[in-house]
Design an enzyme around this catalytic site. Sequence first.
Site, short mmCIF file in Angstrom:
data_model
loop_
_atom_site.label_atom_id
_atom_site.label_comp_id
_atom_site.label_asym_id
_atom_site.label_seq_id
_atom_site.Cartn_x
_atom_site.Cartn_y
_atom_site.Cartn_z
CE LYS A 204 -3.57 2.40 2.58
NZ LYS A 204 -4.57 2.33 3.66
CE LYS A 257 -6.13 1.91 -0.48
NZ LYS A 257 -6.55 1.98 0.88
C1 PBG Z 1 -7.22 3.57 5.64
C2 PBG Z 1 -7.54 3.45 4.20
C3 PBG Z 1 -7.36 4.42 3.18
C4 PBG Z 1 -7.93 3.87 2.02
C5 PBG Z 1 -8.39 2.60 2.34
N1 PBG Z 1 -8.12 2.35 3.68
C6 PBG Z 1 -6.83 5.78 3.24
C7 PBG Z 1 -5.45 6.02 3.65
O1 PBG Z 1 -4.64 5.12 3.78
O2 PBG Z 1 -5.16 7.20 3.87
C8 PBG Z 1 -8.03 4.57 0.70
C9 PBG Z 1 -9.10 4.06 -0.22
C10 PBG Z 1 -9.45 4.98 -1.33
O3 PBG Z 1 -8.81 6.02 -1.56
O4 PBG Z 1 -10.41 4.64 -2.04
N2 PBG Z 1 -6.01 3.09 6.08
#
Ligand code: PBG
Length: 332
Positions: A204, A257
């Site tokens: 991520k 992601k």
């Molecule tokens: C939380 C999380 C996030 C997303 C999914 N889980 C945001 C982040 O990490 O700041 C983003 C999903 C999206 O942008 O659609 N940890």
Amino acid sequence: MTDTVRDAAFPVARPRRLRRGPAMRRLVAETRVLPENLVLPVFVKEGITERVPISSMPGQFQHTRDSLRAAALEAAEAGVGGLMLFGIPGHKDERGSAADDPDGIVQAALRDLAAEVGDDLVVMADLCLCEYTDHGHCGPLMADGHVDNDLTLERYASVAAAQAQAGAAVVAPSGMMDGQVAAIRAGLDRSGHTGVPILAYAAKYASVFYGPFREAAEGAPRFGDRSGYQQDPANAREALREVALDVAEGADMVMVKPGLAYLDIIAKVADSSPVPVSAYQVSGEYAMIEAAAQRGWLDRERAIVETLTSYRRAGAEQILTYWATEAAHLLR
Ligand code: PBG
């Protein structure tokens, strides 16, 4: 002599032969996205009586428990494969107490969903603390302002147990703490949930494309950013290391992601992963296409199908997308 000239001017290999009409193109298409490959991310908010539109994600809502049930039914009827649930609590504090409260909004909504659609689609719970902490970081902080990794692991283990107890069929840790999969596995096993798999947000990235999500989930960090725990967009090798660690710790599935700016990472992970590979078409990807389509600059439906196809072609087996229900109809 004339033959050589002819060969050069009129090639024998003619790839266009296989593009000659819709039936031929369909016959030779290598990649198909199926509705059951799609997972719909959904938001449920405590203390609202009507669903609230998310302005930066036209067509998406912060749901009430009732409107969430309706959205889940619609997804199930369309043949979508699963849901990913995010909760927005009424009260936030330093440690994110609402996240593992058995009566908290996510647990209540998980019970609703398990009863309503639990046999028809896979109800997954996003497992993080950023929506639940008052500072908006993904775990409790140390005095120096960094997230306390190991204290966060204890919190995640407890959240996992609460989510599984409430009926989550899968828990999906997204906080990027070191050791989170092992800690969550232990927490699940200790509490009798040995059968609940972990979908690890393994690779991520610290991405600008999460912008609209932070409005949707009300989880923007109050100070600083997430670069101290999420990955640097510059790095590919690190993603493979994260995936390998998560698999070694017991991840049953892994996720990359975002997706669109990281198709190379999806492809690399898909090449070597021993477990199913998911990818998340994030809020900013959704917003870009919706915004361009609103201006008439892009054909919206074709953009949806083309981007989803690119994810699948790169090797993602499950695709999280806010278009899941609509795309399931388009892909029929
Ligand atoms: C939380 C999380 C996030 C997303 C999914 N889980 C945001 C982040 O990490 O700041 C983003 C999903 C999206 O942008 O659609 N940890």
